[in-house]
Scaffold this active site. Structure first.
Site, short mmCIF file in Angstrom:
data_model
loop_
_atom_site.label_atom_id
_atom_site.label_comp_id
_atom_site.label_asym_id
_atom_site.label_seq_id
_atom_site.Cartn_x
_atom_site.Cartn_y
_atom_site.Cartn_z
N ARG A 167 6.80 -18.39 -13.14
CA ARG A 167 5.49 -18.26 -13.77
C ARG A 167 4.99 -16.85 -13.51
NH1 ARG A 167 6.10 -22.05 -16.56
NH2 ARG A 167 4.78 -23.91 -16.84
N HIS A 169 8.34 -15.80 -23.05
CA HIS A 169 8.28 -17.17 -22.50
C HIS A 169 9.09 -18.14 -23.37
CE1 HIS A 169 5.58 -19.70 -19.63
NE2 HIS A 169 6.73 -20.32 -19.86
N GLU A 186 -0.32 -13.68 -19.36
CA GLU A 186 0.32 -13.74 -20.67
C GLU A 186 -0.57 -14.52 -21.66
OE1 GLU A 186 3.42 -17.39 -20.58
OE2 GLU A 186 3.98 -15.78 -19.18
#
Length: 318
Positions: free
Chosen positions: A238, A285, A267
């Site tokens: 993460r 991602h 993000e």
């Protein structure tokens, strides 16, 4: 009896949502743009359940404003967007989607490692820019991968799957760090080390720990300084587990050779210092993004909601 309302907070696969209509009145936010906290709170008024990604924050403030909310089903593995003490105090039904994305994410993790170590991104941009004038003996010389040492920070499901690929496919020696020894370690002949020793020893490091207060900036300037200047760092965990500013500084100064990142602090914003690093491979991602995997993630979230509607335990509770 009137059906309970369920908010679907992101665009998902409509065909997979259809079975929910037998049990719930659906309010679908059919967009890839996440709801703002205020909009999420407004849309949750009168809702019994929430079908969400890892973006929607469910905390004490939201719960106080949404007294009818009783269940949250996530399509993601990570659940750091949930304030667990607040959710548990409310007695919420909670679920995530572990397991179904392990193999796809592990494939991508190894791809990201190879791309960063072997300078694939730099070479690809060089060719597209029309700069390639022919073969040269040391052109984009990268770091070897086969037969080197891989350090895995967090040898859980995905970390172990990456380690299996590295060990069996590339003959890599595996070292790992986490609080307790992993049951996967024996088959991988993996050595359990303190994180500081792992960082000093490994030629390549993959970070695969959950995000939380204990792992915020787990890899920062001090940790990066321990790594070999020739090393590669990959973060699939993460954003926030790695200090992106410190990483950019290490990459720009030559203190670290390369990095591969699929997640970022804040993000979808990416720190401009990272964007300026040619030796960083940056992806949006997408580690779990194969169509079968993404559908399986949504299906598991739906299955939890169907089970709860029928008074059964869901298949993947948090």
């Amino acid at each position: 009896m009137r059906q309970p309302r369920l908010l679907v907070a992101r665009r998902l696969f409509g065909d997979l949502l259809e079975p929910l209509r037998a049990h719930y009145r659906l309010d679908v936010h059919d967009s890839d743009v996440p709801l703002s906290p205020a909009a999420l709170t407004a849309r949750l008024q009168g809702c019994w359940g929430l079908l969400a990604s890892g973006t929607e924050r469910v905390d004490a403030q939201l719960l106080a404003a949404c007294p009818d909310l009783r269940a949250v089903s996530l399509v993601t593995v990570g659940f750091n967007n949930l304030d667990l003490p607040a959710c548990q105090a409310r007695g919420l039904l909670l679920s995530n989607a572990p397991g179904v994305l392990t193999e796809a994410t592990a494939d991508f993790g190894l791809a990201l490692l190879l791309a960063a170590a072997r300078r694939v991104g730099e070479g690809e941009r060089f060719v597209r820019a029309g700069q390639w004038q022919g073969w040269a003996i040391d052109q984009f010389a990268g770091a070897p991968v086969a037969g080197t040492t891989l350090g895995v920070v967090g040898l859980g499901r995905i970390g172990a799957a990456i380690a299996r690929r590295a060990h069996h496919g590339f003959g890599m020696r595996i070292v790992y760090s986490q609080r307790r020894a992993s049951p996967e370690a024996v088959a991988l002949q993996a050595q359990h080390l303190p994180q500081t020793d792992l960082l000093r020893l490994a030629d390549h490091v993959v970070v695969m720990v959950p995000y939380g207060p204990d792992t915020h900036h787990l890899i920062g300037a001090a940790e990066l300084a321990l790594m070999k200047p020739s090393a590669t760092l990959v973060n699939l965990a993460r954003g926030g587990v790695v200090d992106d500013v410190a990483l950019a500084s290490a990459l720009q100064s030559g203190r670290l050779a390369a990095a591969g990142l699929d997640v970022f602090e804040g993000e979808p914003a990416v720190h401009p210092h990272l964007l300026a690093c040619p030796n960083a491979v940056l992806t949006p991602h997408i580690a779990s993004s194969t169509l079968p995997t993404r559908r399986a993630m949504v299906q598991l979230a739906v299955d939890n909601l169907l089970a709860w509607a029928e008074g059964r335990p869901g298949p993947s509770p948090i």
